[in-house]
Design a protein around this motif. Structure first.
Motif, short mmCIF file in Angstrom:
data_model
loop_
_atom_site.label_atom_id
_atom_site.label_comp_id
_atom_site.label_asym_id
_atom_site.label_seq_id
_atom_site.Cartn_x
_atom_site.Cartn_y
_atom_site.Cartn_z
N GLU A 150 0.83 -1.20 0.00
CA GLU A 150 0.00 0.00 0.00
C GLU A 150 0.87 1.25 0.00
N PRO A 181 1.38 5.25 0.82
CA PRO A 181 0.82 6.31 1.67
C PRO A 181 0.46 7.51 0.80
N ARG A 192 3.00 11.25 -0.56
CA ARG A 192 4.42 10.91 -0.51
C ARG A 192 4.86 10.66 -1.95
N GLN A 200 -2.03 3.95 10.08
CA GLN A 200 -1.18 3.79 8.91
C GLN A 200 0.06 4.66 9.03
N CYS A 201 1.19 4.07 8.67
CA CYS A 201 2.44 4.84 8.67
C CYS A 201 2.41 5.80 7.49
N LYS A 202 2.62 7.08 7.79
CA LYS A 202 2.52 8.08 6.72
C LYS A 202 3.73 8.02 5.80
N GLN A 203 4.80 7.42 6.29
CA GLN A 203 6.01 7.41 5.47
C GLN A 203 6.04 6.27 4.47
N CYS A 204 5.51 5.11 4.85
CA CYS A 204 5.60 4.01 3.90
C CYS A 204 4.27 3.31 3.66
N GLY A 205 3.22 3.70 4.35
CA GLY A 205 1.91 3.14 4.03
C GLY A 205 1.57 1.86 4.75
N LEU A 206 2.50 1.34 5.55
CA LEU A 206 2.22 0.10 6.27
C LEU A 206 1.18 0.36 7.36
N ARG A 207 0.32 -0.64 7.56
CA ARG A 207 -0.76 -0.47 8.53
C ARG A 207 -0.50 -1.28 9.80
N GLN A 266 12.39 3.02 13.52
CA GLN A 266 13.23 2.56 12.43
C GLN A 266 13.34 3.63 11.34
N HIS A 267 12.21 4.23 11.00
CA HIS A 267 12.22 5.33 10.03
C HIS A 267 13.10 6.46 10.53
N GLN A 327 16.70 5.71 10.30
CA GLN A 327 17.11 5.74 8.90
C GLN A 327 17.29 7.18 8.41
#
Lengths: 481, 638
Positions: free
Chosen positions: A41, A43, A46, B418-425, B442-443, B446
């Motif tokens: 998915e 975001p 971005r 949801q993570c705004k940086q990578c979209g993972l939920r 982790q973000h 990084q």
């Protein structure tokens, strides 16, 4: 300053596809709605910048608007095979859940977990489907950690071409270059996101085309299979997550090369047995589906064989493009390649740690590195031999490469070598034929040979002595450029 | 809607009559769980769905039973009959070991949701009797104990399935005690059997044990329990006359009532199905039997625990007698005095006082341990598994073309953060929040590193050796290389160690006389007889490639290799061959190697090289030659 941008509104189940030519880049941003890039998915708000001949597709189940900059070849497709792919996912998810429940109740049976073999012609979307199924599994929030096994030596997966390898994944993969579709292996840079720091198990085949040496291929598959088996015996808790196996087109299209003893579909049979495959997914090939059903859907194998449609978005990659991709993968291995999850502000500068790796170049004497290659380079067909005469050299025998011989030098120069792990040394002393089954520690390139000094200049990924180590030469070459 | 839509051949129920449930109109409702949207209106589909859910019930697992109960209660309105049929079919066809948990489910549903009683009442007798005929004696005993709890399982201490059903079943189970009605004063001539008395004793003991858990310092309760244990012992000794049996039974029953009354308040069970049945009205029986293994332990250790209980029983009588004197007119009998009279009669030898009832307390502790607080996470997982398994799919090319919107919802809507940086939920529960926090860290690392450490020379790591990869249980690289959560990993390590110490290898026949030594620590492996397995085993042992190791030694050796590898990697250097480690390699020559590195790494590279030589990493090649590490081998990396 910003180049002109265009917005695309996608209806549910549409796909935005784009193809980049060398040197082109494309920026994409999800403005509204929901969208996914190969199952992962995206975001909102971005920007992702795609480069290096990326052929990509952003799919939406719900509908979305995308903002695109730097136009290239792009279009919106309304017909996709995503429903089938999603159903493949839920079928394997059910297997995972059942396996996990069974384990929880102590009636564990590993064969329940999905062990999926992808088959199909070249450019049929096998790797893409692997990636979609992987990303969907990782989005479940169930701490799955599927194993991806790449058996296609043309496709470097997370490392360089000419390899067969396996790696666990723990978070969805989003990459923006075409070179390493599953991310890259670990670097010394700390705290990498997991798909930029994979710890794979790697074996070296050394050639782009599996038909170059099918016997060697088979040995490697069984070596890999044995290790995967041991791994799951030691860590049965991971086995429920399942395995996805990506294969080369040669598996599905077994035109025999002369002089090789392997029967039709033998490598598929080996995979089914060694990895205890219980599902075969065929990419849109009716005949192959039927043949697989005949062979493996019986009670002995108990494999479900299913055909899924090929995506209309698959791009036929030509040989020149493949060559460029191979070169970029090797460059990326030594020097690093940027990947997707960079903040926008770094986009224009070049200080991504993973994108600026520092390899080491060192000079090694001819005797310092023990170099082998596997099998005779160009085998005469069996029919050309005198009747009844056995081959002098088998297809899987390690042969010493002597850097001082001018004939060998021409092969060595710019040749990619696989440096074997330290344990290979004891193997050489005991049984040389086991050398094939040693895993790879890394790759070297011989950038110069000095006949007078009897030395070679070796490019290695990081500082370490290669003195006294064993390396295997293949047929892949790379010139830094 | 066509009839074909109600066929779900994937669930393998060919003998199920499809016409039993005519198709109903699909009426989606807001606020109903998603699975319900698709299954709660189609009886055949729901039957298949619930049946599939039932397949999880392969052993006595409290969460599974609770989940299935909840599901049954939620769907009472439209699917009550379907659930009943589904469970009845499941009990009929289940293999013998599964029958008991299946009955526990029936027990749980009927005790928690009264309307189900009327659904099960017509069939429960046949189900029960058929089951008791097929199962082994131990399971039969468990079933009978459950039957006893049905006696006053209904509202106001009435029989759960009504007088008639209860009597009919009991008559079949204990034919001799025909005249002996539940809850009534017995008639003089009745002769209860030994097994019946024992069964009722077991039930009462289980109830008491529960009460003890609630009020652990209630001395009177303890005393009663001890007396009950004594009684059970006596009855088992089979030196008790029928008259005495009858007397014991009466006491036990009235005692059971006295417990039952406060434990289960006279809650009026509403009959209208619209009322939610969230709160349990009666304690379902399975809760007093968390697992069948525990029950069997109770049996095997009986003589030992009774011996210690007998000792404890002695100091108690004074208190109990006082209670008796006060409560004489009431129904509460004087067990202790009964016991004393039995002792006096010479049936039971009296014992000296002393040791604490180790058996009981340890069992109680175990029980409280087995109900951890992580229920909500488990619920989340169970809910997810339920939803996944509820999807009807077959691996055929045609079936794969069908659209299944519920799957998309599983991917997108189930996890809300949801993570705004990578979209993972991530989940919106404690575990999910923790995972999200780690993910953001982790973000942060990084990005931070990207900003601060530009220009530092990093390089591609060497791949790990095949044997390390095999034994590498932690695929998550980012966290592992950092080890920022040391305390948690210590906890995990301690737990893992305990598990290792518990592991065993069954001694193959003929091998039992020879002493075996662990190749790593050279100490002898301990042998032990396992009652449960009925086998001689090596404790703390693990077999690898037909060599027996101490499980802990092997784990240490393996993690030592991992630690070494991590150390080398984190230093940014390689798993270089060390001259010391390779002394036997004749080919090794120190050639004229000079190292020239690209750009800025020159200094760092040279420094690292010096450290390389310390890392002898070849431990895994010959595990036999490894010295056991002295401390827990966990890399301490800063």
């Amino acid at each position: 300053m910003a180049p002109e941008s265009r917005e695309f509104a996608l209806s549910p189940q549409n796909e935005f596809r784009f193809e980049l030519d060398p040197g082109e880049t494309l920026s994409l941003k999800l403005l509204t709605g929901r969208a996914e890039l190969y199952g992962a998915e995206l975001p909102q708000e971005r920007t992702y910048t795609f480069a290096s001949e990326y052929k990509g597709a952003v799919f939406t189940w719900h509908g979305c608007t995308l903002e695109m900059r730097h136009a290239s070849t792009e279009y919106v497709a309304e017909e996709t095979p995503m429903v089938s792919y999603l159903n493949c996912h839920i079928a394997s998810e059910q297997m995972r859940v059942r396996s996990s429940i069974a384990r929880r109740h102590g009636i564990g049976n590993q064969t329940q977990a999905p062990r999926v073999l992808m088959l199909g012609a070249e450019n049929s979307g096998k790797t893409t489907l692997c990636k979609i199924l992987l990303n969907y599994a990782l989005r479940a929030g169930q701490s799955w950690s599927p194993l991806i096994i790449n058996l296609d030596p043309l496709d470097g997966a997370w490392t360089v071409p000419g390899t067969l390898s396996a790696s666990h994944f723990t978070s969805p993969v989003v990459v923006t270059s075409a070179d390493n579709p599953f991310g890259t292996t670990a670097t010394s840079a700390p705290g990498s996101l997991s798909f930029a720091g994979l710890l794979p198990l790697v074996f070296w085949f050394g050639h782009i085309d599996p038909k170059h040496n099918l016997d060697y291929m088979r040995r490697l598959i069984s070596a890999l299979g044995a290790k995967v088996d041991q791994h799951y015996q030691d860590y049965p808790e991971f086995s429920a997550s399942g395995i996805f196996i990506d294969t080369p087109a040669a598996f599905a299209n077994p035109n025999q090369s002369p002089g090789q003893s392997i029967e039709k579909y033998a490598l598929i049979g080996a995979c089914v047995e060694l990895f205890r495959v219980n599902t075969i997914i065929v990419m849109g090939n009716e005949k192959l589906t039927v043949e697989m059903q005949k062979r493996f859907a019986d009670s002995r194998h108990g494999v479900s064989v299913v055909k899924v449609p090929r995506s209309g978005g698959v791009v036929d990659i030509d040989a020149a493009c493949r060559r460029r991709s191979v070169a970029r993968q090797l460059r990326g291995y030594f020097y690093g390649a940027r990947h997707a999850l960079r903040g926008e502000r770094e986009e224009d500068s070049d200080f991504d740690p993973e994108a600026t790796l520092a390899p080491t170049s060192s000079v090694v004497s001819f005797d310092g590195l023990h170099i082998y290659r596997i099998g005779e380079e160009s085998l005469a067909p069996s029919s050309a031999l005198p009747i009844g005469a056995p081959r002098a050299i088998s297809t899987t025998q390690p042969i010493v490469v002597d850097p001082s011989s001018p004939m060998h030098q021409s092969r060595l120069l710019n040749g990619v070598l696989a440096l074997l792990g330290p344990s290979a040394l004891s193997v050489v002393q005991n049984d040389l034929s086991q050398l094939l089954e040693c895993s790879v520690a890394g790759f070297l390139v011989i950038t110069a040979i000095d006949q007078d000094q009897r030395t070679m200049t070796v490019l290695a990924p990081s500082a370490a002595s290669v003195e006294g180590r064993i390396a295997i030469l293949g047929s892949i070459e790379w010139v830094e450029g | 809607m066509t009839a074909a839509m109600y066929q779900h051949p994937g669930y393998g129920q060919p003998d199920y009559p499809q016409q039993r449930y005519p198709p109903q109109q699909f009426m989606p409702q807001p606020g109903v769980p998603l699975y319900a949207q698709y299954y709660a209106y189609d009886p055949a589909a729901f039957y298949a769905f619930y049946r599939d859910q039932l397949r999880q019930l392969v052993q006595n697992s409290r969460p599974v039973i609770q989940q299935l109960t909840q599901l049954a209660i939620e769907n009472l309105g439209l699917m009550g009959q379907v659930v009943t049929d589904s469970i009845a079919d499941y009990i009929r066809n289940a293999p013998v070991p599964v029958k008991l948990p299946a009955f526990y489910l029936l027990d749980s549903i009927t005790k928690n949701c009264n309307p189900y009683v009327s659904l099960f009442a017509p069939i429960v007798k046949d189900l029960f009797l058929q089951a008791t005929r097929t199962v082994d004696p131990q399971t039969r005993q468990k079933l009978c104990e459950m039957l006893v709890t049905w006696r006053n399982g209904g509202p106001n201490q009435t029989p759960l399935f009504g007088d008639k059903v209860q009597v009919a079943i009991e008559r079949e189970i204990w034919p001799e005690s025909d005249s002996n009605r539940y809850g009534r004063r017995r008639h003089g001539q009745s002769c209860p059997t030994q097994s019946q008395v024992l069964t009722e004793l077991e039930v009462l003991l289980a109830l008491k044990e529960k009460a003890v858990q609630d009020t652990p310092y209630d001395g009177e309760l303890r005393g009663q329990m001890d007396a009950l244990f004594q009684l059970r012992n006596m009855v088992q000794a089979s030196g008790v006359t029928p008259n005495e049996l009858a007397e014991i039974l009466t006491s036990v029953r009235s005692l059971a009532k006295s417990i039952g009354a406060p434990a289960a308040p006279p809650s009026h069970v509403p009959s209208a199905p619209a009322v939610p049945y969230g709160a349990p009205q009666q304690v379902p029986f399975f809760q007093s039997q968390p697992s069948t293994t525990r029950a069997s332990v109770m049996h095997s250790d009986l003589s030992a625990s009774l011996a210690s209980l007998a000792k404890l029983a002695a100091p108690q009588p004074a208190q109990s007698t006082a209670t008796t004197a006060a409560a004489a007119p009431s129904a509460i009998p004087d067990i202790s005095s009964l016991f004393k009279s039995l002792v006096a009669a010479g049936i039971v030898p009296s014992a000296g006082s002393g040791a604490a009832p180790a058996g009981v307390t340890s069992q109680g502790d175990q029980k409280s341990e087995t109900s951890p607080v992580t229920d909500s996470e488990l619920e989340e997982t169970l809910e997810y598994e339920r939803r996944v398994l509820a999807i009807d799919i077959k691996l055929t090319s045609a079936d794969l073309m069908k659209e299944r919107p519920e799957v998309i919802s599983l991917l997108y809507d189930r996890q809300t953060t949801q993570c705004k940086q990578c979209g993972l939920r991530f989940h919106d529960n404690a575990k999910g929040k923790k995972a999200f926090q780690d993910h953001l860290d982790q973000h942060f690392r990084q990005n931070n590193r990207t900003n601060q450490q530009m220009g530092r020379g990093y390089s591609r790591s060497w791949f790990i050796e095949a044997d390390d990869w095999v034994h590498d249980g932690l695929p998550d690289t980012g966290d592992r290389l950092h080890e920022h959560n040391v305390s948690r990993s210590d906890e995990v390590a301690a737990k893992k160690r305990k598990e290792l110490e518990r592991s065993f290898v069954v001694i193959p026949p003929g091998e039992d006389t020879k002493p075996r030594f662990c190749p790593i620590c050279k100490e002898q492996l301990k042998t032990e007889f396992l009652e449960d397995e009925e086998e001689w085993v090596w404790r703390n042992a693990v077999e690898h490639k037909s060599t027996i190791y101490h499980a802990t030694c092997r784990a240490d050796a393996l993690s030592a290799t991992l630690a070494n590898r991590l150390r080398t990697e984190t230093k940014g250097s390689s798993r270089a061959v060390t001259p010391e480690g390779r002394s036997g390699t004749p080919q090794l020559q120190v050639g004229n190697v000079k190292s020239e590195t690209n750009g800025s790494t020159a200094a760092a590279g040279a420094k690292r090289k010096a450290e390389d030589d310390d890392d002898a990493v070849d431990v895994h090649v010959k595990v036999e030659e490894v010295e056991p590490p002295l401390k827990k081998a966990r890399p301490s990396i800063n």
